[in-house]
Design a protein around this motif. Structure first.
Motif, PDB file in Angstrom:
ATOM      1  N   MET A 120       0.837  -1.204   0.000  1.00 17.46           N
ATOM      2  CA  MET A 120       0.000   0.000   0.000  1.00 17.46           C
ATOM      3  C   MET A 120       0.876   1.260   0.000  1.00 17.46           C
ATOM      4  SD  MET A 120      -3.223  -0.824   2.490  1.00 17.46           S
ATOM      5  CE  MET A 120      -4.109  -2.387   2.355  1.00 17.46           C
ATOM      6  N   PRO A 121       0.537   2.248  -0.854  1.00 18.62           N
ATOM      7  CA  PRO A 121       1.349   3.462  -0.980  1.00 18.62           C
ATOM      8  C   PRO A 121       1.029   4.486   0.106  1.00 18.62           C
ATOM      9  CG  PRO A 121      -0.479   3.576  -2.504  1.00 18.62           C
ATOM     10  CD  PRO A 121      -0.589   2.236  -1.809  1.00 18.62           C
ATOM     11  N   VAL A 122       1.399   4.193   1.324  1.00 18.28           N
ATOM     12  CA  VAL A 122       1.122   5.074   2.458  1.00 18.28           C
ATOM     13  C   VAL A 122       2.388   5.256   3.285  1.00 18.28           C
ATOM     14  CG1 VAL A 122      -1.351   4.575   2.621  1.00 18.28           C
ATOM     15  CG2 VAL A 122       0.278   3.087   3.777  1.00 18.28           C
ATOM     16  N   ARG A 123       2.448   6.375   4.002  1.00 19.91           N
ATOM     17  CA  ARG A 123       3.571   6.646   4.897  1.00 19.91           C
ATOM     18  C   ARG A 123       3.045   7.312   6.161  1.00 19.91           C
ATOM     19  NH1 ARG A 123       5.580   3.901   1.822  1.00 19.91           N
ATOM     20  NH2 ARG A 123       7.610   3.987   0.756  1.00 19.91           N
ATOM     21  N   SER A 124       3.748   7.059   7.255  1.00 20.14           N
ATOM     22  CA  SER A 124       3.472   7.776   8.494  1.00 20.14           C
ATOM     23  C   SER A 124       4.122   9.151   8.430  1.00 20.14           C
ATOM     24  CB  SER A 124       4.026   7.004   9.689  1.00 20.14           C
ATOM     25  OG  SER A 124       3.931   7.787  10.871  1.00 20.14           O
ATOM     26  N   ALA A 170      -0.467   9.382   5.293  1.00 26.42           N
ATOM     27  CA  ALA A 170      -0.868  10.006   4.028  1.00 26.42           C
ATOM     28  C   ALA A 170      -0.471   9.096   2.882  1.00 26.42           C
ATOM     29  CB  ALA A 170      -0.216  11.375   3.867  1.00 26.42           C
ATOM     30  N   ASN A 171      -1.104   9.282   1.750  1.00 30.97           N
ATOM     31  CA  ASN A 171      -0.766   8.560   0.531  1.00 30.97           C
ATOM     32  C   ASN A 171       0.545   9.128  -0.017  1.00 30.97           C
ATOM     33  OD1 ASN A 171      -0.828   8.031  -2.495  1.00 30.97           O
ATOM     34  ND2 ASN A 171      -2.637   6.886  -1.846  1.00 30.97           N
ATOM     35  N   THR A 172       1.418   8.268  -0.499  1.00 28.44           N
ATOM     36  CA  THR A 172       2.715   8.738  -1.000  1.00 28.44           C
ATOM     37  C   THR A 172       2.552   9.675  -2.200  1.00 28.44           C
ATOM     38  OG1 THR A 172       2.897   6.718  -2.340  1.00 28.44           O
ATOM     39  CG2 THR A 172       3.981   6.719  -0.193  1.00 28.44           C
ATOM     40  N   GLN A 173       1.514   9.458  -3.000  1.00 23.53           N
ATOM     41  CA  GLN A 173       1.297  10.346  -4.142  1.00 23.53           C
ATOM     42  C   GLN A 173       0.865  11.737  -3.680  1.00 23.53           C
ATOM     43  OE1 GLN A 173      -1.793   9.585  -7.356  1.00 23.53           O
ATOM     44  NE2 GLN A 173       0.083   8.950  -8.409  1.00 23.53           N
TER      45      GLN A 173
END
Length: 335
Positions: free
Chosen positions: A107-111, A228-231
């Motif tokens: 999944m393209p997510v980051r803290s 948040a989404n990395t994009q």
């Protein structure tokens, strides 16, 4: 009815999730007044931990950054992470161990920072059980939910404290049914987040609840934080910076004014617990923030490395990477 717009947005988000449709590539639509219309999806239905967000909303911290914020209820950190990954919500509030597993699955997510640096993972029980240490759990029945980080790390936590896993009976209980299982005497204790559940249990049963925190007995997992989404981060990093800045201010000021934070939540949230329960939940939550006195949400690589290592060893986190594979430290101000 309070926050009617929030209810409408929450329904829309759930419909998107049900149909599997992703959101638009751009986060934060621009309103007629030039502000960015931003959604934040919580990890669960509103409870005391979330009061700082409502405090910042009421105080105008988000609007000062040009953000028109809508706070949406969640249905578990896993679902919140999925909504962020699918761009059904702009930002999320989710448990860090769940984020790790989600990133590992692609999944393209980051803290953007874990705000609860001392994890709330715990074993909860009525005071009458006379449980004082992990050793007192021998012969007890403990309810847990398969698939979550508490359940996965519980056997290792027992062994770390000199208790063999077969000396404690674990009963599988759905997340929504754990409180009822304890209240009805089906289990002697439950695994859960003490700052959320303990005040709720006390309110429902009239009985005093005690807890054993994993972090107090050698196993700390970072707790909830912003994601948040990395994009989104690539396309509009300034929006993320503004959102984090407003959130840090909201949490720092709410910690200095808990009564004001509770009042803001009562005024703006929907289906929140009673004020006395909210107050207990927030009061228990605040000591979980960083102990160094710095801004909320500012973490260290060592903290993330510890959580990654524990998840890798005990919770089947496959091919664990360095902290920057899960967490972007550049958004949370150092003070």
């Amino acid at each position: 009815m309070k926050r009617t717009a929030t209810t409408i947005l929450a329904t829309a988000a759930l419909l998107l999730a049900a149909t599997g449709c992703g959101g638009d590539d751009s986060a934060g639509k621009t309103g007629a007044d030039g502000s960015k219309q931003v959604t934040l999806t919580l990890n669960w239905v509103p409870y005391g931990e979330h009061a700082p967000f409502y405090y910042g909303l009421q105080k105008g911290y988000y609007s000062a950054e040009g953000i028109d914020l809508k706070i949406l209820p969640g249905n578990g950190s896993g679902n919140t992470v999925k909504q962020v990954a699918q761009k059904q919500t702009d930002f999320g509030w989710a448990d860090s161990p769940v984020l790790l597993k989600s990133v590992a699955s692609g999944m393209p997510v980051r803290s953007l920072g874990a705000y609860l640096e001392k994890g709330p993972s715990s074993v909860e029980f009525f005071t009458e059980e006379n449980i004082k240490t992990p050793a007192d759990l021998k012969g007890k029945t403990v309810g847990g939910t398969p698939g979550d980080a508490l359940y996965a790390t519980f056997p290792a936590w027992l062994e770390k404290n000199g208790v063999k896993k077969d000396e404690v009976k674990v009963v599988n209980v759905d997340a929504a049914g754990k409180i009822a299982a304890l209240a009805e005497g089906k289990v002697d204790a439950i695994m859960g987040f003490f700052h959320d559940q303990a005040p709720t249990i006390e309110s429902k049963t009239g009985k005093k609840v005690d807890v054993l925190l994993f972090a107090d007995y050698g196993m700390n997992l970072l707790g909830t934080g912003l994601i948040a989404n990395t994009q989104t981060l690539q396309k509009d990093p300034e929006l993320a910076r503004k959102f984090v800045r407003a959130t840090q201010k909201s949490w720092a000021d709410a910690a200095r004014d808990p009564a004001g934070a509770v009042s803001a939540m009562v005024a703006l949230a929907e289906n929140e617990p009673a004020p006395e329960v909210l107050t207990k939940q927030l009061t228990l939550n605040l000591p979980l923030l960083g102990s160094e006195g710095g801004p909320p949400g500012v973490n260290t690589e060592a903290q993330w490395t510890e959580t990654i290592d524990l998840m890798s060893r005990y919770a089947e986190l496959k091919d664990p990477g360095a902290p920057n594979a899960y967490w972007d430290s550049s958004y949370a101000a150092q003070g």
